[in-house]
Design an enzyme around this catalytic site. Sequence first.
Site, PDB file in Angstrom:
ATOM      1  N   HIS A   1     108.509 -35.810  20.303  1.00 39.54           N
ATOM      2  CA  HIS A   1     107.076 -36.068  20.048  1.00 39.54           C
ATOM      3  C   HIS A   1     106.538 -37.147  20.999  1.00 39.54           C
ATOM      4  O   HIS A   1     105.576 -37.836  20.669  1.00 39.54           O
ATOM      5  CB  HIS A   1     106.829 -36.507  18.607  1.00 39.54           C
ATOM      6  CG  HIS A   1     107.482 -35.642  17.573  1.00 39.54           C
ATOM      7  ND1 HIS A   1     106.845 -34.570  16.993  1.00 39.54           N
ATOM      8  CD2 HIS A   1     108.740 -35.663  17.047  1.00 39.54           C
ATOM      9  CE1 HIS A   1     107.678 -33.977  16.129  1.00 39.54           C
ATOM     10  NE2 HIS A   1     108.837 -34.611  16.159  1.00 39.54           N
TER      11      HIS A   1
ATOM     12  N   SER B   1      95.433 -40.184  47.527  1.00 35.04           N
ATOM     13  CA  SER B   1      94.074 -39.857  47.088  1.00 35.04           C
ATOM     14  C   SER B   1      93.130 -40.065  48.258  1.00 35.04           C
ATOM     15  O   SER B   1      93.318 -40.977  49.061  1.00 35.04           O
ATOM     16  CB  SER B   1      93.680 -40.776  45.929  1.00 35.04           C
ATOM     17  OG  SER B   1      92.276 -40.869  45.828  1.00 35.04           O
TER      18      SER B   1
ATOM     19  N   LYS C   1      96.893 -44.864  45.530  1.00 30.52           N
ATOM     20  CA  LYS C   1      97.511 -43.758  44.814  1.00 30.52           C
ATOM     21  C   LYS C   1      98.669 -43.098  45.558  1.00 30.52           C
ATOM     22  O   LYS C   1      98.624 -42.885  46.749  1.00 30.52           O
ATOM     23  CB  LYS C   1      96.459 -42.682  44.518  1.00 30.52           C
ATOM     24  CG  LYS C   1      95.411 -43.146  43.548  1.00 30.52           C
ATOM     25  CD  LYS C   1      95.931 -43.153  42.131  1.00 30.52           C
ATOM     26  CE  LYS C   1      95.854 -41.768  41.636  1.00 30.52           C
ATOM     27  NZ  LYS C   1      95.885 -41.455  40.303  1.00 30.52           N
TER      28      LYS C   1
ATOM     29  N   GLU D   1     103.046 -31.195  39.827  1.00 24.35           N
ATOM     30  CA  GLU D   1     101.831 -30.583  39.277  1.00 24.35           C
ATOM     31  C   GLU D   1     101.595 -29.196  39.880  1.00 24.35           C
ATOM     32  O   GLU D   1     101.191 -28.261  39.187  1.00 24.35           O
ATOM     33  CB  GLU D   1     100.634 -31.507  39.541  1.00 24.35           C
ATOM     34  CG  GLU D   1     100.806 -32.864  38.865  1.00 24.35           C
ATOM     35  CD  GLU D   1      99.944 -33.956  39.501  1.00 24.35           C
ATOM     36  OE1 GLU D   1      98.774 -33.678  39.820  1.00 24.35           O
ATOM     37  OE2 GLU D   1     100.446 -35.077  39.682  1.00 24.35           O
TER      38      GLU D   1
END
Length: 482
Positions: A159, A280, A286, A293
Site C-alpha cells: 500500500h 527539463s 531536473k 515513464e
Amino acid sequence: MANSKKVWQGRFEQGPAAIMEAFSRSVDTDQFMWREDIAVNRAWATALKEAGIYSADELKRVLAALDTIEAEFEQDRFQFLPADEDIHVAIERRLTELAGDAGAKIHTGRSRNDQVVTDFRLYLRRKGARWLQALIDLQAQLVALAEQHRHVVLPGYTHLQQAQPLALAHVLLAYFWGIHPTLERLRDFYPRLNRLPLGSGALAGAGFPIDRQRLAEQLGFDDVTPNSIEATANRDFAAEFLFIVAGFYTFLSRVCAEWQLWSSQEFRFIDFSDAFATGSSMMPQKKNPDAMELIRGKAAVAIAALQQMLILQKGLPLSYQRDLQEDKPLTFRIIQELRPATELFREAVATARFHPEAMAARIDDVLYATDLADFLVSRGVPFREAHAIVGQLVRESERRGVPLSRLPLTVYRQHSPHFDASVFEMFEPQASLARRNVEGGTGPQAVEQQLEKARNVLQEYRSYRWIAKGSQGRRGFRARKK
Ligand code: ARG
C-alpha cells in the site's frame, strides 16, 4: 480512375477508383516482410517444380530472379509501383518482369490468403527470437545485480506504506520472477506459431499436389496447419503473441513505477545514469527518469494492441476477410518497439547507482512490528493477542513521538509481561531478514537458493528451441536457399 493493372483485374471492366486503390494499399506496412515473402516464394517455386508445374529451367530462372529481388531490397533499391497493393503483389510483379512466364506461374495453387499468413508467422518467428534473446540478457542482468547487492537492506512496502525490511537482492529477483512467465510463455507458444499455413490456398487448399511437409521443412516449420479454412481465417497466433507482450509490459510498468519513485528526492534509493535520464526544457535542476515513464507508457499501447487484435477478429465469418489486413500495422508497431524497450530497461537498471545508506536510513522502527509480534508468539502468546499488544505499542510510540526501539522496557512490560530486554535485539535489519529463510523468503540463505534457481532457469532459457534452432533472420533464410 487510377489506371494501374491489378493482379485480379480479369473480371473487371474498369480499374479501381484512385481512392479505393489508395485505401486498400498495405505495402507501406507489409513491405517489412520482404525477407519472409522471398523465402516463401523460393520454397513455393521448389514445390511447384516437384508438383510438375515448373521445369528445372523455369525454377532456375525464378530462383535467380528472387536473388536479384533480394539484392534490390538489401541495397534499398527495390522500386514499388502504384499498383503494388501489398508486398506479395510487388514481389510477384517484379518476379514476372525478371523471369517472364515463369514469374507469371508463381501464384499457381497459391493465394495471398495463405501467403500473407505464412509471411506473418515467419516474421513473428524472426522478431520473437530476437526479443527472446533480449529478454535473456535482461534476466542475466537482474541476476548479476542481485548477486552484487546481497547485503543491502531496504524498506519493503505494501500500500506504499512501510511494511517489512527486505534484501535488495530479493527485490531484484522479484523482477526476474515477474518476467520469467514471459519467457515460459514464449517457449510454449513457439510450436503453435511454428506451423505452416502455405498450401491452404484461398481457403480450400491448393489445387495441385503440393508436399506441404516438405515445404514446412524447407521453411523451418515444425508442422503444417491442419485445416485450410482455419489457417487462412485465424489470427489467434498474433493475439497470443500480443498477450505475451502485454503481460510483459504490464509487469514491467510496475517495476518502472517503483524505480521512478526510488529515483525521487523523497526516496533517493537510486540515481539513473545521465545517459538514461532527461532534463527539463524549463527547470534547470531536473533530471527525470523518462526511460521508466516511456517504457511504462508502452504498456498501454501493448494492451490496446491485444484488444485490437481480438476485436478485429470478433464476429468475422470464416474464412479470410480483408479486415484482417489491419493485423499487421498494429502488431508491427509493437514489435518494432519491443526489443528497444527491453534493452533500454536493461541498460537503465544496469547503469543506475544504488544508495544503500539512503535505503538503510529510511528503515523505520515500525518495520519490525511483525518481528515484535513474532517475539511474543515465541513466548507462547497467541498471535492475534500479540498483534494487538504490538499495535498498542505502536500507538504509544506515536503518542510519545518516540521510535519503537526507544520506548523504555517498562512500557513494553506494561503491555505484556512476556517482554524482556532481548526484545531490543529485534531492531536489527539483518536479524530480521535472517528470520525469513523460509523458501522464497527474503532471508540470506533463501535468497542464495533463489539465486541458484534463477541461474539454472537462465541456463535453461539458453537452450530454448527458438534460440537454439537459429533458423531465423536473414542468415537463416539464406542458408536455406539453394
Ligand atoms: N494485403 C492482404 C492482407 O494483408 C493480403 C491478402 C489479400 N487477399 C485478398 N483476397 N484480397 O491481408
